[in-house]
Design a protein around this motif. Structure first.
Motif, short mmCIF file in Angstrom:
data_model
loop_
_atom_site.label_atom_id
_atom_site.label_comp_id
_atom_site.label_asym_id
_atom_site.label_seq_id
_atom_site.Cartn_x
_atom_site.Cartn_y
_atom_site.Cartn_z
N GLN A 1 9.37 -14.27 -33.28
CA GLN A 1 10.56 -14.36 -34.12
C GLN A 1 10.31 -13.77 -35.49
O GLN A 1 11.17 -13.08 -36.05
N SER A 2 9.14 -14.04 -36.07
CA SER A 2 8.83 -13.53 -37.40
C SER A 2 8.82 -12.00 -37.41
O SER A 2 9.27 -11.36 -38.34
N ALA A 3 8.30 -11.41 -36.33
CA ALA A 3 8.24 -9.96 -36.26
C ALA A 3 9.64 -9.37 -36.10
O ALA A 3 9.95 -8.31 -36.63
N ARG A 4 10.51 -10.06 -35.37
CA ARG A 4 11.87 -9.58 -35.20
C ARG A 4 12.62 -9.55 -36.51
O ARG A 4 13.40 -8.65 -36.79
N LYS A 5 12.38 -10.57 -37.37
CA LYS A 5 13.06 -10.63 -38.65
C LYS A 5 12.66 -9.45 -39.52
O LYS A 5 13.47 -8.85 -40.20
N HIS A 6 11.35 -9.09 -39.48
CA HIS A 6 10.90 -7.96 -40.27
C HIS A 6 11.42 -6.65 -39.70
O HIS A 6 11.66 -5.71 -40.43
N ILE A 12 1.10 -13.42 -23.14
CA ILE A 12 1.50 -13.59 -21.75
C ILE A 12 2.49 -12.50 -21.32
O ILE A 12 2.44 -11.99 -20.19
N SER A 13 3.39 -12.13 -22.23
CA SER A 13 4.40 -11.11 -21.91
C SER A 13 3.87 -9.70 -22.04
O SER A 13 4.63 -8.73 -21.90
N MET A 14 2.58 -9.56 -22.33
CA MET A 14 1.95 -8.25 -22.51
C MET A 14 2.60 -7.44 -23.63
O MET A 14 2.76 -6.23 -23.56
N GLY A 15 3.03 -8.17 -24.68
CA GLY A 15 3.59 -7.52 -25.85
C GLY A 15 5.08 -7.25 -25.76
O GLY A 15 5.66 -6.67 -26.69
N VAL A 16 5.72 -7.69 -24.67
CA VAL A 16 7.15 -7.44 -24.50
C VAL A 16 7.99 -8.39 -25.35
O VAL A 16 8.96 -7.98 -26.00
N VAL A 17 7.62 -9.68 -25.36
CA VAL A 17 8.36 -10.69 -26.11
C VAL A 17 7.82 -10.73 -27.53
O VAL A 17 6.76 -11.31 -27.80
N ALA A 18 8.54 -10.12 -28.46
CA ALA A 18 8.09 -10.08 -29.85
C ALA A 18 8.32 -11.42 -30.52
O ALA A 18 9.31 -12.09 -30.25
#
Length: 203
Positions: A198-203, A190-196
């Motif tokens: 949580q799991s991806a942020r940790k990595h 929905i965010s077109m890839g803007v809202v990453a």
């Protein structure tokens, strides 16, 4: 900061709020239409003398709760079977009703398998990847036509409106399972890839 910067900052602050209020107004306005099912003498605007938005939401929730509680007992199950029998024998209506019921049972039922897994699939061509959701497996009459590889059915949502999309069947070996929940994957789409996620942020 330039004048353009101030305008963009203001837009970024007000746009999410405006869209949220617009969606809420649309939902409340639609559900308020359910009050037309009540007799005129029972409607809140007639009893109170003023129209207060939101009563339709309460009424819709009460109807859903009441229907769920009614069908939880033996009498309710018999009434439900009778209702399904009447609809199933009604021309035209039965095809629409049965199709919608199958989709809703798959999506909302605890035993349904739709949108249980977020995947990466090659779409719309072999050199591109997109987020998709596994919805099941091809039917028995289609599986033999797809070859020796194991195929799965997936739904590829469009952005930023995930309620429309594409249904495709792809080889399981050509997909990649994502380490994110379905909710995180939907937010990502929905965010077109803007809202990453949580799991991806940790990595």
């Amino acid at each position: 900061m330039t004048l353009k910067g101030y305008l963009v900052t203001g837009l970024l602050l007000w746009l999410p709020l405006a869209v949220t209020l617009w969606v809420l107004n649309l939902i409340v306005g639609t559900l308020d239409q359910t009050l037309t099912l009540l007799p005129d003498a029972w409607r809140p605007d007639h009893l109170l003398g003023v129209n207060i938005p939101g009563f339709g939401v309460i009424f819709a929730v009460l109807v859903l709760l009441g229907t769920g509680m009614l069908t939880a007992n033996v009498l309710g199950q018999r009434l439900l079977m009778f209702w399904h029998g009447v609809i199933s024998r009604t021309p035209v209506v039965k095809s629409i009703y049965n199709s919608v019921k199958q989709v809703s049972d798959t999506l909302l039922s605890d035993s349904g398998q739709a949108f249980r897994r977020a995947l990466l699939v090659r779409f719309p061509h072999q050199d591109a990847w997109t987020v998709a959701f596994q919805t099941g497996r091809p039917s028995d009459n289609l599986a033999p036509l797809l070859g020796a590889d194991e195929y799965i059915s997936v739904y590829v949502p469009t952005t930023p409106n995930p309620t429309s999309g594409y249904f495709i069947m792809v080889a399981k070996k050509d997909t990649r399972e994502l380490e994110m929940s379905v909710d995180e994957a939907l937010k990502y789409v929905i965010s077109m890839g803007v809202v990453a996620p949580q799991s991806a942020r940790k990595h």
